[in-house]
Every structure is written in structure tokens, then in C-alpha cells.
Motif scaffolding. Structure first.
Motif, PDB file in Angstrom:
ATOM      1  N   THR A   1      41.625  -5.467  -0.619  1.00 42.14           N
ATOM      2  CA  THR A   1      40.684  -4.684   0.175  1.00 42.14           C
ATOM      3  C   THR A   1      39.400  -4.512  -0.621  1.00 42.14           C
ATOM      4  N   VAL A   2      38.294  -4.918  -0.030  1.00 40.63           N
ATOM      5  CA  VAL A   2      37.000  -4.832  -0.697  1.00 40.63           C
ATOM      6  C   VAL A   2      36.098  -3.910   0.112  1.00 40.63           C
ATOM      7  N   SER A   3      35.591  -2.877  -0.531  1.00 41.71           N
ATOM      8  CA  SER A   3      34.727  -1.925   0.157  1.00 41.71           C
ATOM      9  C   SER A   3      33.461  -1.694  -0.644  1.00 41.71           C
ATOM     10  N   SER A   4      32.439  -1.260   0.050  1.00 42.32           N
ATOM     11  CA  SER A   4      31.154  -1.025  -0.624  1.00 42.32           C
ATOM     12  C   SER A   4      31.058   0.398  -1.132  1.00 42.32           C
TER      13      SER A   4
ATOM     14  N   THR B   1      32.738  -3.894  -3.802  1.00 36.90           N
ATOM     15  CA  THR B   1      31.942  -5.105  -3.659  1.00 36.90           C
ATOM     16  C   THR B   1      31.373  -5.534  -5.006  1.00 36.90           C
ATOM     17  N   GLY B   2      31.493  -6.813  -5.309  1.00 36.52           N
ATOM     18  CA  GLY B   2      30.975  -7.348  -6.550  1.00 36.52           C
ATOM     19  C   GLY B   2      31.987  -7.406  -7.688  1.00 36.52           C
ATOM     20  N   GLU B   3      33.102  -6.727  -7.518  1.00 37.90           N
ATOM     21  CA  GLU B   3      34.120  -6.727  -8.566  1.00 37.90           C
ATOM     22  C   GLU B   3      34.983  -7.988  -8.493  1.00 37.90           C
TER      23      GLU B   3
ATOM     24  N   VAL C   1      34.283 -22.892   2.263  1.00 36.01           N
ATOM     25  CA  VAL C   1      32.860 -22.740   1.998  1.00 36.01           C
ATOM     26  C   VAL C   1      32.525 -21.294   1.636  1.00 36.01           C
ATOM     27  N   SER C   2      33.191 -20.360   2.276  1.00 39.66           N
ATOM     28  CA  SER C   2      32.887 -18.948   2.073  1.00 39.66           C
ATOM     29  C   SER C   2      33.249 -18.438   0.681  1.00 39.66           C
ATOM     30  N   VAL C   3      34.097 -19.167  -0.041  1.00 40.26           N
ATOM     31  CA  VAL C   3      34.519 -18.688  -1.365  1.00 40.26           C
ATOM     32  C   VAL C   3      34.110 -19.634  -2.487  1.00 40.26           C
ATOM     33  N   LYS C   4      33.562 -20.767  -2.123  1.00 41.28           N
ATOM     34  CA  LYS C   4      33.180 -21.757  -3.132  1.00 41.28           C
ATOM     35  C   LYS C   4      32.205 -21.144  -4.121  1.00 41.28           C
ATOM     36  N   ASP C   5      32.402 -21.429  -5.387  1.00 42.30           N
ATOM     37  CA  ASP C   5      31.597 -20.918  -6.505  1.00 42.30           C
ATOM     38  C   ASP C   5      31.903 -19.465  -6.843  1.00 42.30           C
ATOM     39  N   ARG C   6      32.812 -18.822  -6.087  1.00 42.98           N
ATOM     40  CA  ARG C   6      33.231 -17.460  -6.423  1.00 42.98           C
ATOM     41  C   ARG C   6      34.715 -17.413  -6.793  1.00 42.98           C
TER      42      ARG C   6
ATOM     43  N   LEU D   1      33.450 -10.228  -5.312  1.00 45.39           N
ATOM     44  CA  LEU D   1      34.141 -10.023  -4.047  1.00 45.39           C
ATOM     45  C   LEU D   1      33.244  -9.348  -3.014  1.00 45.39           C
ATOM     46  N   LYS D   2      33.434  -9.757  -1.771  1.00 45.75           N
ATOM     47  CA  LYS D   2      32.664  -9.238  -0.650  1.00 45.75           C
ATOM     48  C   LYS D   2      33.606  -8.580   0.350  1.00 45.75           C
ATOM     49  N   SER D   3      33.052  -7.751   1.212  1.00 40.52           N
ATOM     50  CA  SER D   3      33.898  -7.053   2.189  1.00 40.52           C
ATOM     51  C   SER D   3      34.646  -8.047   3.082  1.00 40.52           C
ATOM     52  N   GLU D   4      34.026  -9.179   3.362  1.00 38.12           N
ATOM     53  CA  GLU D   4      34.673 -10.176   4.216  1.00 38.12           C
ATOM     54  C   GLU D   4      35.831 -10.901   3.533  1.00 38.12           C
ATOM     55  N   ASP D   5      36.035 -10.622   2.244  1.00 36.10           N
ATOM     56  CA  ASP D   5      37.197 -11.181   1.545  1.00 36.10           C
ATOM     57  C   ASP D   5      38.447 -10.333   1.765  1.00 36.10           C
TER      58      ASP D   5
END
Length: 122
Positions: free
Chosen positions: A119-122, A14-16, A62-67, A86-90
Motif C-alpha cells: 500500500t502506497v500513500s502520499s 510515496t517515493g519510498e 512499462v509502468s515500473v521500468k527503471d523503478r 513507489l507511487k500510489s498506483e503501485d
């Protein structure tokens, strides 16, 4: 069926950040057609993430805008998706597509890629 070739999928925290690439080869010139990135998470329907319509305007979910940022290198005939924070929901399979994309929700692409897993994990 002619397919595009994606690359760049990976497992990250997450965050990468990740950058996906999609090569058009000799079959389609990305610089002159509508292009886009779509994704499908397990158990969910495919959704539009980012597209460039035939007028050249980018549009983002909307969920990815600005990222996320969609771009194309016409000289390399390659489409990119730069994904930050990046978030887990991505998490999902990401597909590139070309021609026949009107918007994030209205599309019947002539060309699809085979998909690349993110795959995005925390």
C-alpha cells in the motif's frame, strides 16, 4: 496446491522503497525456470509486473521500468522484487509465480504464492 511464500509487503509513503521476497522451498528451483511477479489492484485485473522468462531475460511492465528490479538468489532459492520510488498506483496485492511464464501477458504458472499487500500513500 503447492504455493510459494511471499513476504515484504507493507504500507509506505510515496517515493519510498520496498523489497518483496518469494521462497521456492523444496518444490521448485527458481534458477532453472521462468519466474515472475504479478499484482492486482482493487477493482482491476491482475497484471504482470516483472518476469524472467525461460531464457533468463527480465522483462518489466512499462509502468515500473527503471523503478523495479527482479532478481533471484539461486543459493537461497528466493525470488526478489526491489521496488524504488513507489507511487500510489503501485498499490495492490503482489503475487510471485513460477514455471509456465512466457511473458508479462502470456502465463499459466504452475506455482503461485498467496500474495503480499503493498500500500502506497502520499
Amino acid at each position: 496446491q503447492v504455493t510459494l511464500v511471499e513476504s515484504g509487503g507493507d504500507s509506505v509513503r510515496t517515493g519510498e522503497s520496498l523489497t518483496l521476497a518469494c521462497e521456492g522451498g523444496s518444490y521448485v528451483s527458481f534458477g532453472y525456470v521462468s519466474v515472475g511477479w504479478f499484482r492486482q489492484a482493487p477493482g482491476k485485473e491482475r497484471e504482470g509486473v516483472a518476469v524472467i522468462d525461460s531464457g533468463g531475460a527480465p522483462n518489466y511492465a512499462v509502468s515500473v521500468k527503471d523503478r523495479f528490479t527482479i532478481s533471484r538468489d539461486n543459493a537461497k532459492n528466493t525470488l526478489y522484487l526491489k521496488m524504488n520510488n513507489l507511487k500510489s498506483e503501485d498499490t495492490g496485492m503482489y503475487y510471485c509465480a513460477a514455471v509456465g511464464i512466457d511473458s508479462l501477458r502470456s502465463y499459466k504458472p504452475h506455482f503461485w504464492g498467496q500474495g503480499t499487500q503493498v500500500t502506497v500513500s502520499s
